[in-house]
Write a protein that holds these residues in place. Structure first.
Motif: not given
Ligand code: G1P
Length: 321
Positions: A16-18, A109-111, A129-131, A168-172, A190-193, A203-209, A235-237
């Motif tokens: 959506t953002r693009l 949701g991303n889970g 991995l988020w692409p 506020s864009r990331y999981g911290v 903390v999601e998007k504080p 910031a959590a940047i979309g890579g997880y084991v 996934l954060t929850d």
């Molecule tokens: C998701 C995660 C967030 C992470 C971000 C990274 O959020 O929930 O914790 O920091 O990806 O890109 P989204 O950007 O999908 O809202």
């Protein structure tokens, strides 16, 4: 400990953002340099010895499959025309990895894509991995995550230092202990504080084991979802629920990170790829210098500086946020 052999790339998001760029073109197919962004992710996994990849997608994203599918007809045609390098590049992309495609099915949701893939993967840790992110690093991000998993035998999140104003864009992550070499014990995310509430400068940047324990938490959320079907599965929850009972780690990635999920970040990633291209970099750097010089020239008689000369038709206002 079970070795990580498989990865999931969730790719069903709307981009959506693009918009409007992503009306027809999946955001994963936007170019960064000479490759679509998702090919950078696939190559990162292959460079980390992961060759079983599941891409969880949606019905409007067939172009992703089209990009990676074998195309013997095109290869033969290019070879007959003597265009061997092009033929080789087409063949190579389709042989990079074993890619399986699934349609995302379930709650928002991303889970959900992770659970969808896990049903056919079995009981083993996986990489997710988020692409939307591209990493330039000596050791691939995926490999750095796997190394942290091998040391800790626990779930791991990829982290990067962030601009605090962007929290506020990331999981911290809530950092509990610094174990050295960029590995942090974390108490959850903390999601998007808002910046003043961010518990750390990462910031959590979309890579997880993701381990079976985290999957169990996602399944628990899904069970609750049936009682409250307006809910979402994140996934954060699941990481937070797991971190309340078990160790969870964050690995600060050693490398340069390009987010591609917003207009400005995408343009910066594309710009960086262009400027550092081994063949075209020098002339593109020259163009950047010429454009900056042109826009920095003061206007005559105290008038404001002229705008940069290369504002493309229809550009202004398209990507305003
Ligand atoms: C998701 C995660 C967030 C992470 C971000 C990274 O959020 O929930 O914790 O920091 O990806 O890109 P989204 O950007 O999908 O809202």
């Amino acid at each position: 400990m079970t070795r990580i052999r498989k990865a999931v790339i969730p790719a069903a998001g709307l981009g959506t953002r693009l918009l409007p760029l992503t009306r027809a073109l999946p955001k994963e197919m936007l170019p960064i340099g000479d490759k679509p962004v998702i090919e950078h992710t696939v190559r990162e996994l292959v460079a980390s010895d992961i060759e079983e990849i599941i891409i969880v997608t949606s019905g409007s994203k067939d172009l992703i499959q089209e990009h990676f599918r074998p195309n013997p007809g095109l290869v033969a045609q290019l070879r007959e025309a003597g265009k061997h390098e092009y033929a080789e590049s087409v063949r190579e992309v389709s042989e990079l990895a074993h890619i399986t495609y699934m349609y995302q099915n379930g709650p928002y949701g991303n889970g959900t894509p992770v659970l969808n893939a896990y049903r056919i993967l079995g009981d083993e840790p996986i990489l997710v991995l988020w692409p939307d992110d591209v990493f330039v690093s000596e050791v691939p991000r995926a490999q750095q995550l796997m190394a942290a998993y091998e040391t800790t035998d626990a779930p791991v999140l990829a982290l990067m230092p962030m601009d605090p104003a962007e929290s506020s864009r990331y999981g911290v992550p809530i950092v509990k202990e610094d174990l050295g070499n960029g590995c942090l014990a974390i108490g959850g995310l903390v999601e998007k504080p808002e910046p003043r509430n961010a518990p750390s400068p990462f910031a959590a940047i979309g890579g997880y084991v993701v381990t079976p324990g985290v999957i169990a938490e996602l399944e628990e959320q899904t069970r609750r979802w049936y009682d409250r079907p307006d809910g979402e599965i994140y996934l954060t929850d699941a990481f937070n629920a797991h971190a309340a009972k078990h160790p969870v780690y964050g690995q600060v990635i050693d490398g340069t990170w390009y987010d591609t999920g917003t207009p400005e970040a995408y343009l910066k990633a594309q710009f960086a790829a262009a400027l550092t291209d081994p063949t075209y970099g020098p002339s593109l750097r020259q163009l950047a210098e010429d454009l900056s010089a042109a826009s920095a020239e003061p206007g005559a008689n105290g008038r404001p500086a002229a705008p940069a000369p290369a504002t493309f038709p229809g550009w202004a206002g398209r990507w305003s946020s």
